[in-house]
Design a protein around this motif. Structure first.
Motif, PDB file in Angstrom:
ATOM      1  N   PHE A  12      -0.299   9.280 -30.662  1.00 48.66           N
ATOM      2  CA  PHE A  12       0.520  10.436 -30.292  1.00 48.66           C
ATOM      3  C   PHE A  12       0.183  10.866 -28.867  1.00 48.66           C
ATOM      4  CE2 PHE A  12       0.605  10.626 -34.869  1.00 48.66           C
ATOM      5  CZ  PHE A  12       1.868  11.111 -35.193  1.00 48.66           C
ATOM      6  N   THR A  13       1.225  11.133 -28.089  1.00 51.53           N
ATOM      7  CA  THR A  13       1.061  11.804 -26.810  1.00 51.53           C
ATOM      8  C   THR A  13       1.332  13.283 -27.029  1.00 51.53           C
ATOM      9  OG1 THR A  13       1.751   9.855 -25.544  1.00 51.53           O
ATOM     10  CG2 THR A  13       1.888  11.980 -24.447  1.00 51.53           C
ATOM     11  N   LEU A  14       0.445  14.134 -26.538  1.00 55.65           N
ATOM     12  CA  LEU A  14       0.598  15.580 -26.704  1.00 55.65           C
ATOM     13  C   LEU A  14       1.248  16.169 -25.460  1.00 55.65           C
ATOM     14  CD1 LEU A  14      -2.865  16.536 -28.270  1.00 55.65           C
ATOM     15  CD2 LEU A  14      -0.811  15.683 -29.396  1.00 55.65           C
ATOM     16  N   ILE A  15       2.330  16.914 -25.665  1.00 52.88           N
ATOM     17  CA  ILE A  15       3.013  17.584 -24.560  1.00 52.88           C
ATOM     18  C   ILE A  15       2.878  19.080 -24.770  1.00 52.88           C
ATOM     19  CG2 ILE A  15       5.162  17.923 -23.308  1.00 52.88           C
ATOM     20  CD1 ILE A  15       4.866  14.863 -25.433  1.00 52.88           C
ATOM     21  N   PRO A  16       1.949  19.734 -24.074  1.00 52.71           N
ATOM     22  CA  PRO A  16       1.732  21.176 -24.279  1.00 52.71           C
ATOM     23  C   PRO A  16       2.919  21.991 -23.781  1.00 52.71           C
ATOM     24  CG  PRO A  16      -0.133  20.127 -23.155  1.00 52.71           C
ATOM     25  CD  PRO A  16       0.996  19.162 -23.131  1.00 52.71           C
ATOM     26  N   ALA A  17       3.056  23.185 -24.335  1.00 51.42           N
ATOM     27  CA  ALA A  17       4.077  24.111 -23.853  1.00 51.42           C
ATOM     28  C   ALA A  17       3.727  24.568 -22.435  1.00 51.42           C
ATOM     29  CB  ALA A  17       4.164  25.314 -24.782  1.00 51.42           C
ATOM     30  N   VAL A  18       4.765  24.822 -21.644  1.00 50.52           N
ATOM     31  CA  VAL A  18       4.578  25.427 -20.326  1.00 50.52           C
ATOM     32  C   VAL A  18       4.846  26.919 -20.483  1.00 50.52           C
ATOM     33  CG1 VAL A  18       5.365  25.499 -17.942  1.00 50.52           C
ATOM     34  CG2 VAL A  18       5.270  23.312 -19.152  1.00 50.52           C
ATOM     35  N   HIS A  19       3.802  27.722 -20.397  1.00 45.34           N
ATOM     36  CA  HIS A  19       3.937  29.155 -20.651  1.00 45.34           C
ATOM     37  C   HIS A  19       4.384  29.933 -19.416  1.00 45.34           C
ATOM     38  CE1 HIS A  19       2.118  28.590 -24.546  1.00 45.34           C
ATOM     39  NE2 HIS A  19       1.042  28.062 -24.013  1.00 45.34           N
ATOM     40  N   HIS A  20       3.946  29.477 -18.246  1.00 46.39           N
ATOM     41  CA  HIS A  20       4.206  30.248 -17.033  1.00 46.39           C
ATOM     42  C   HIS A  20       3.989  29.347 -15.829  1.00 46.39           C
ATOM     43  CE1 HIS A  20      -0.144  30.251 -16.604  1.00 46.39           C
ATOM     44  NE2 HIS A  20      -0.246  30.724 -17.831  1.00 46.39           N
ATOM     45  N   ARG A  21       4.410  29.834 -14.696  1.00 39.14           N
ATOM     46  CA  ARG A  21       4.189  29.102 -13.450  1.00 39.14           C
ATOM     47  C   ARG A  21       2.712  29.147 -13.070  1.00 39.14           C
ATOM     48  NH1 ARG A  21       7.584  32.538  -9.273  1.00 39.14           N
ATOM     49  NH2 ARG A  21       8.894  32.834 -11.110  1.00 39.14           N
ATOM     50  N   ASP A  22       2.286  28.147 -12.307  1.00 41.90           N
ATOM     51  CA  ASP A  22       0.947  28.195 -11.734  1.00 41.90           C
ATOM     52  C   ASP A  22       1.035  28.815 -10.344  1.00 41.90           C
ATOM     53  OD1 ASP A  22      -0.648  27.051 -13.765  1.00 41.90           O
ATOM     54  OD2 ASP A  22       0.110  25.065 -13.277  1.00 41.90           O
ATOM     55  N   PRO A  23       0.087  29.653  -9.985  1.00 36.75           N
ATOM     56  CA  PRO A  23       0.167  30.351  -8.698  1.00 36.75           C
ATOM     57  C   PRO A  23       0.055  29.395  -7.525  1.00 36.75           C
ATOM     58  CG  PRO A  23      -1.970  30.725  -9.741  1.00 36.75           C
ATOM     59  CD  PRO A  23      -1.115  30.023 -10.751  1.00 36.75           C
ATOM     60  N   HIS A  24       0.627  29.804  -6.404  1.00 31.07           N
ATOM     61  CA  HIS A  24       0.570  28.995  -5.190  1.00 31.07           C
ATOM     62  C   HIS A  24      -0.891  28.748  -4.814  1.00 31.07           C
ATOM     63  CE1 HIS A  24       1.757  27.351  -1.347  1.00 31.07           C
ATOM     64  NE2 HIS A  24       0.907  28.160  -0.748  1.00 31.07           N
ATOM     65  N   GLY A  25      -1.204  27.501  -4.501  1.00 35.69           N
ATOM     66  CA  GLY A  25      -2.566  27.149  -4.127  1.00 35.69           C
ATOM     67  C   GLY A  25      -3.475  26.805  -5.283  1.00 35.69           C
ATOM     68  N   TYR A  26      -2.948  26.892  -6.521  1.00 29.43           N
ATOM     69  CA  TYR A  26      -3.771  26.567  -7.691  1.00 29.43           C
ATOM     70  C   TYR A  26      -4.165  25.093  -7.675  1.00 29.43           C
ATOM     71  CZ  TYR A  26      -4.799  25.343 -12.545  1.00 29.43           C
ATOM     72  OH  TYR A  26      -5.372  24.841 -13.693  1.00 29.43           O
ATOM     73  N   VAL A  27      -5.414  24.832  -7.935  1.00 31.08           N
ATOM     74  CA  VAL A  27      -5.923  23.466  -8.041  1.00 31.08           C
ATOM     75  C   VAL A  27      -6.376  23.241  -9.479  1.00 31.08           C
ATOM     76  CG1 VAL A  27      -7.641  21.805  -7.248  1.00 31.08           C
ATOM     77  CG2 VAL A  27      -6.662  23.450  -5.630  1.00 31.08           C
ATOM     78  N   PRO A  28      -5.747  22.301 -10.205  1.00 33.36           N
ATOM     79  CA  PRO A  28      -6.121  22.089 -11.613  1.00 33.36           C
ATOM     80  C   PRO A  28      -7.589  21.683 -11.741  1.00 33.36           C
ATOM     81  CG  PRO A  28      -4.065  20.949 -11.079  1.00 33.36           C
ATOM     82  CD  PRO A  28      -4.658  21.413  -9.783  1.00 33.36           C
TER      83      PRO A  28
END
Length: 346
Positions: free
Chosen positions: A240-256
């Motif tokens: 199974f590949t898991l595709i998480p929900a996208v709850h909100h935008r990531d802020p500008h400049g965010y580094v995962p």
């Protein structure tokens, strides 16, 4: 969607000259296409777009050859009763392998989309581009393109041809400037950034970083796609590949960056990890060694996802930026509506 636009344009206007520019391969290895769920479903599509969704499904099934298109039920699981919901035990009973994934006491209700389907978006992008090239489109790979302001109708791009040295350094060995009556920016999550910084055109947009971890629990060709609390479990390659929900935008400049589970560093970003932890009781395999956690962010596949209109539930769109310059954006619903939006622009 850029490859699909080229595919349809060669059908609708074969007299036009068409050039496809791509920095990497087809599809781009760094984009979201290869990691897209590849799940067609009418759920979440507004009523006035259902006909377009069905048209897209017909195209996926017939127009592009072998993209592993397969009708596969989508079963969404709930803790509470609701309209159109049935017993999850009854819904999962024909699929013993899927039933073993779920604690039906925690998620006792379900709804079933029997008309859902799965396919491979990467194979679709490749097939569409190859068909366009065979029909007369030109293709330039290993080329970085930047749109530049132009006072005339249409658009201009500066193209840098790239070479890779034996030490894997990218170098530029040619620069060209090209004009066209029509310029389409199909750059995924980088499209709005290119519009703003290259052309000075502001667009309403956002983006989020989405990872697709692996759950190494056996799946088969007839295993349904599961969904619970926004998390999609897509049967793929025997697991199974898991595709998480996208709850909100990531802020500008965010580094995962990776999170921590019981104090141990993992490759799953904190937001994704929190979602999975919340579902571990309802979906017991998530709480076992079958879940691929990785040790750093680079261990778990992920890519930036465009959020059209700045919304996590934004629908795919094409937007005219100026005379002859257009922007294509996919987002979370690109699997279901991306083709029709590309066709409309063509």
């Amino acid at each position: 969607m850029g490859s699909a636009f080229a595919f349809y344009l060669r059908q609708l206007a074969p007299h036009l000259s068409l050039l496809l520019l791509e920095e990497g391969g087809l599809p781009n290895e760094d984009g979201a296409t290869l990691l897209a769920p590849g799940v067609w479903t009418a759920w979440g599509v507004p009523g006035d777009r259902l006909a377009q969704a069905r048209w897209t499904r017909d195209q996926l099934e017939t127009a592009f050859g072998n993209i592993s298109f397969q009708t596969r039920p989508l079963i969404e699981l709930f803790a509470q009763a609701g309209e159109d919901r049935v017993s999850s035990a009854d819904a999962l009973a024909p699929h013993p392998d899927a039933l073993a994934m779920v604690d039906v006491s925690a998620l006792p209700f379900a709804r079933v989309d029997a008309g859902a389907a799965t396919y491979r978006p990467g194979a679709l992008a490749l097939a569409a581009a190859q068909t366009a090239v065979k029909a007369g489109a030109d293709l330039m790979l290993n080329a970085r393109a930047h749109a530049v302001p132009d006072n005339e109708a249409g658009g201009s791009v500066v193209i840098e041809r790239l070479s890779v040295t034996n030490t894997h350094q990218i170098v530029v060995h040619e620069t060209h400037r090209l004009r066209a009556e029509t310029l389409v920016l199909a750059l995924g999550a980088d499209g709005p950034h290119a519009a703003e910084h290259d052309l000075g055109v502001h667009t309403t947009h956002a983006r989020a970083y989405r990872q697709t971890p692996r759950l190494n629990v056996p799946s088969r060709d007839d295993t349904p796609t599961l969904r619970a609390a926004g998390l999609t479990l897509r049967p793929q390659n025997g697991g199974f590949t898991l595709i998480p929900a996208v709850h909100h935008r990531d802020p500008h400049g965010y580094v995962p960056t990776g999170g921590h589970l019981t104090g141990v560093p993992t490759g799953l970003r904190r937001e994704t990890l929190e979602d999975l932890v919340a579902l571990m009781d309802a979906l017991p395999p998530l709480g076992t060694g079958a879940l691929g956690l990785g040790r750093s962010i680079s261990d778990i596949p992920g890519a930036w996802l465009a959020l059209p209109g700045g919304r996590a539930d934004g629908l795919p769109l094409h937007q005219t930026l100026s005379g002859g310059v257009h922007l294509l954006l996919g987002g979370p619903h690109a699997d279901t509506l991306g083709l029709v939006v590309a066709h409309d622009l063509a």
